[in-house]
Scaffold this motif. Structure first.
Motif, short mmCIF file in Angstrom:
data_model
loop_
_atom_site.label_atom_id
_atom_site.label_comp_id
_atom_site.label_asym_id
_atom_site.label_seq_id
_atom_site.Cartn_x
_atom_site.Cartn_y
_atom_site.Cartn_z
N ASN A 21 0.75 -1.17 -0.01
CA ASN A 21 -0.07 0.03 -0.01
C ASN A 21 0.94 1.21 -0.04
N LEU A 22 2.21 1.12 0.05
CA LEU A 22 2.86 2.40 0.21
C LEU A 22 3.17 3.02 -1.36
N PRO A 23 3.20 4.12 -1.43
CA PRO A 23 3.62 4.74 -2.74
C PRO A 23 4.84 4.26 -3.20
N LEU A 24 5.98 4.31 -2.25
CA LEU A 24 7.20 3.61 -2.52
C LEU A 24 7.39 2.28 -2.02
N CYS A 25 6.54 1.37 -2.43
CA CYS A 25 6.70 -0.20 -2.30
C CYS A 25 7.89 -0.38 -2.87
N LEU A 26 8.69 -1.01 -2.23
CA LEU A 26 9.96 -1.52 -2.80
C LEU A 26 10.16 -3.13 -2.59
N ARG A 27 9.72 -4.08 -3.49
CA ARG A 27 9.92 -5.33 -3.44
C ARG A 27 11.00 -5.95 -4.27
N GLY A 28 11.21 -5.38 -5.28
CA GLY A 28 12.46 -6.01 -6.23
C GLY A 28 13.69 -5.32 -5.89
N PHE A 29 14.92 -5.76 -5.26
CA PHE A 29 16.07 -5.00 -5.36
C PHE A 29 16.95 -5.88 -6.23
N PHE A 30 16.82 -6.84 -6.63
CA PHE A 30 17.51 -7.64 -7.52
C PHE A 30 16.95 -7.86 -8.79
N PRO A 31 17.92 -7.91 -9.87
CA PRO A 31 19.07 -7.65 -10.07
C PRO A 31 19.59 -6.06 -9.71
N ILE A 32 20.68 -5.79 -9.31
CA ILE A 32 20.92 -4.50 -8.96
C ILE A 32 21.36 -3.67 -10.24
N HIS A 33 20.74 -2.67 -10.35
CA HIS A 33 21.28 -1.92 -11.59
C HIS A 33 21.16 -0.60 -11.28
N PHE A 34 22.41 -0.09 -11.32
CA PHE A 34 22.75 1.71 -11.01
C PHE A 34 22.09 2.30 -12.35
N ARG A 35 21.35 3.37 -12.06
CA ARG A 35 20.88 4.21 -12.96
C ARG A 35 21.73 5.58 -12.88
N ARG A 36 22.62 5.76 -13.53
CA ARG A 36 23.53 6.99 -13.56
C ARG A 36 22.85 8.28 -13.28
N ASP A 37 21.71 8.54 -14.13
CA ASP A 37 21.27 9.79 -14.07
C ASP A 37 20.47 10.07 -12.82
N MET A 38 19.89 8.80 -12.04
CA MET A 38 19.34 9.06 -10.97
C MET A 38 20.12 9.40 -9.80
N VAL A 39 21.33 8.41 -10.04
CA VAL A 39 22.16 8.58 -8.79
C VAL A 39 22.77 9.86 -8.85
N GLY A 40 23.19 10.60 -9.95
CA GLY A 40 23.42 11.83 -10.24
C GLY A 40 22.71 12.88 -9.42
N ARG A 41 21.59 12.78 -9.85
CA ARG A 41 20.37 13.79 -8.95
C ARG A 41 20.68 13.50 -7.34
N ILE A 42 20.80 12.42 -6.99
CA ILE A 42 20.79 12.03 -5.47
C ILE A 42 22.19 12.79 -5.04
N LEU A 43 23.18 12.41 -5.83
CA LEU A 43 24.52 12.99 -5.09
C LEU A 43 24.82 14.48 -5.43
N SER A 44 23.99 15.10 -6.45
CA SER A 44 24.08 16.64 -6.38
C SER A 44 23.50 17.27 -5.05
N ILE A 45 22.79 16.59 -4.31
CA ILE A 45 22.40 17.04 -2.95
C ILE A 45 23.34 16.20 -1.91
N GLY A 46 23.45 14.89 -2.11
CA GLY A 46 23.99 14.18 -1.25
C GLY A 46 25.68 14.38 -1.02
N ILE A 47 26.35 14.54 -2.07
CA ILE A 47 27.47 14.78 -2.03
C ILE A 47 28.01 16.35 -1.37
N PRO A 48 27.58 17.36 -1.66
CA PRO A 48 27.80 18.62 -1.23
C PRO A 48 27.18 18.75 0.45
N ASN A 49 26.08 18.11 0.61
CA ASN A 49 25.62 17.72 2.03
C ASN A 49 26.41 16.83 2.85
#
Length: 451
Positions: A218-246
């Protein structure tokens, strides 16, 4: 996004449901560290000092995990503000992948180099303090990946406006931590190592629970499938644009505190113990500001994602007023009761006097400056202005907190000892508060875009 919401994004009831559990959660999380400090007091000041020194390092790394989680929370909140649920879920998975990778690397480094790190930072401490520090560091370093997972999961629940889950999780963490501590410290006489194992077991429990709850359909962010792991460079970049300076901001902030702590160790065990206890007590006053700061990430993030910058301004002012009221009340109470509170700990008379003195100064500056220095900049971060907050915080840290500490506290300066270190910290607060307030009022942050 051009569309404008016609009604407030957060009702008063929604804000209360978000903030109240966060306040309780922050109290509970703070008591995990306090429980370790308090419960090892029976084994002597060496154990207390060893635990407090390692907690300074652990806090540095926890701040790195929290910074990455903040980056993820900003991105996820803005996607939720746009009602782009699938993109929000993708960002949530990328946040978990990133935090697990970073925390595992830091765990390995800490386990391999823990003695070198302690010797480099606190080489002149007494041997019994070093022994306690090494034991505590070993156990708590193993907990880093689990701390990171919990931080990420809690940030995701906050992004959904649900802070009750992480609050209940924190309650379980405290029960587990105190129970294991009691068994190992009082039952088996394990001292600092027992406290570290208690922290490890409680953090594993927290990580398992938060990941299980994120699978709820029932969660908007329901996360059931973690595998296979696939890094999305664009999304990680958005996260790190805040996360790295912070992360750099928080990390270097804690590095600065560790540098200053190495100065405090030169004042003797009394000063180290007084500083540890004073920080633990002062942390109670900071809880409302820290909790509402986390809420601001969600509220302002969703406002900016929905294109409602003026609502972001109004919510920031409203929430800051709550911070001033709550922290002001606690500051007055602490000012009046600092002496009796310090007497509850197993401190020498000299250490108790030092702790009481710095706490009374802390109350005065907290009453007027702390919210603008630490809660307000979360509005800037949630809008994507993380590089600016990083630059200001780093400059203020090195120019005020570190340089002024040596000038005010060291024998070749004004020789104020522990009080000088705390006065330098207050100077840092004043500078940060002034610059962040000007930045907020000028409003340039309203035009920034993260997604």
């Amino acid at each position: 996004m051009e569309a404008r919401a016609q009604s407030p994004l957060f009702s008063r009831q929604a804000l209360v449901r978000l903030i109240l559990p966060l306040v309780i959660e922050q109290f509970l999380l703070m008591t995990v560290g306090m429980a370790d400090t308090v419960m090892v007091t029976n084994t002597g000041q060496a154990a207390v000092s060893g635990v407090s020194l390692v907690d300074g390092i652990n806090l540095l790394l926890i701040q790195v995990f929290a910074a990455l989680s903040t980056g993820g929370a900003v991105v996820v909140s803005q996607y939720l503000g746009r009602r782009e649920t699938e993109q929000a879920r993708t960002a949530a998975r990328q946040l978990l992948y990133t935090t697990i990778a970073v925390s595992t690397l830091l765990m390995v480094l800490a386990l391999v180099f823990r003695q070198h790190v302690l010797s480099l930072l606190f080489g002149n401490i007494e041997p019994d303090v070093m022994d306690s520090a090494l034991e505590y560091f070993l156990a708590t370093a193993l907990a880093y990946p689990f701390m990171a997972i919990y931080n990420a999961g809690a940030a995701l629940f906050r992004s959904m406006g649900n802070s009750r889950i992480s609050m209940l999780n924190s309650l379980v963490v405290n029960i587990v931590n105190i129970t294991v501590n009691a068994i190992l410290i009082y039952g088996f006489g394990m001292g600092a190592l027992g406290a570290g194992i208690g922290t490890l077991v409680s953090r594993i429990t927290a990580a398992v629970i938060i990941l299980s709850l994120l699978r709820h359909p029932n969660l908007p962010l329901c996360l059931r499938g973690f595998f296979p792991i696939h890094f999305r460079r664009d999304m990680v970049g958005r996260i790190l644009s805040i996360g790295i300076p912070n992360g750099l901001e928080n990390g270097l902030f804690q590095v600065g505190k560790l540098v200053v702590l190495s100065l405090i160790t030169s004042f003797g065990t009394d000063a180290v113990a007084a500083n540890a206890i004073a920080n633990s007590i002062a942390g109670v006053v900071n809880v409302p500001g820290q909790a509402i700061g986390l809420a601001i990430i969600t509220v302002v993030g969703q406002c900016m994602g929905a294109g409602e910058s003026e609502q972001a301004v109004r919510y920031t002012r409203k929430l800051l007023s709550v911070v001033y009221l709550s922290m002001g009340t606690l500051s007055v109470l602490l000012f009046l009761t600092a002496g009796p509170l310090c007497s509850l700990f197993n401190l020498s008379p000299a250490a108790a006097d030092m702790a009481e003195e710095v706490l009374r100064w802390f109350c005065v500056f907290t009453l007027f400056v702390w919210p603008l220095s630490f809660t307000l900049p979360n509005t800037l971060r949630a809008s994507g202005d993380a590089v600016f907050t990083m630059g200001v915080s780093m400059a203020s840290m090195f120019l005020c907190r570190i340089a002024a500490s040596y000038l005010l506290a060291s024998p070749w300066g004004f020789g104020l000892g522990l009080l000088g270190v705390w006065l330098a910290m207050f100077l840092d607060w004043v500078v940060r508060a002034s610059v962040f307030t000007i930045r907020f009022l000028r409003g340039r942050w309203k035009s920034l875009r993260v997604i």
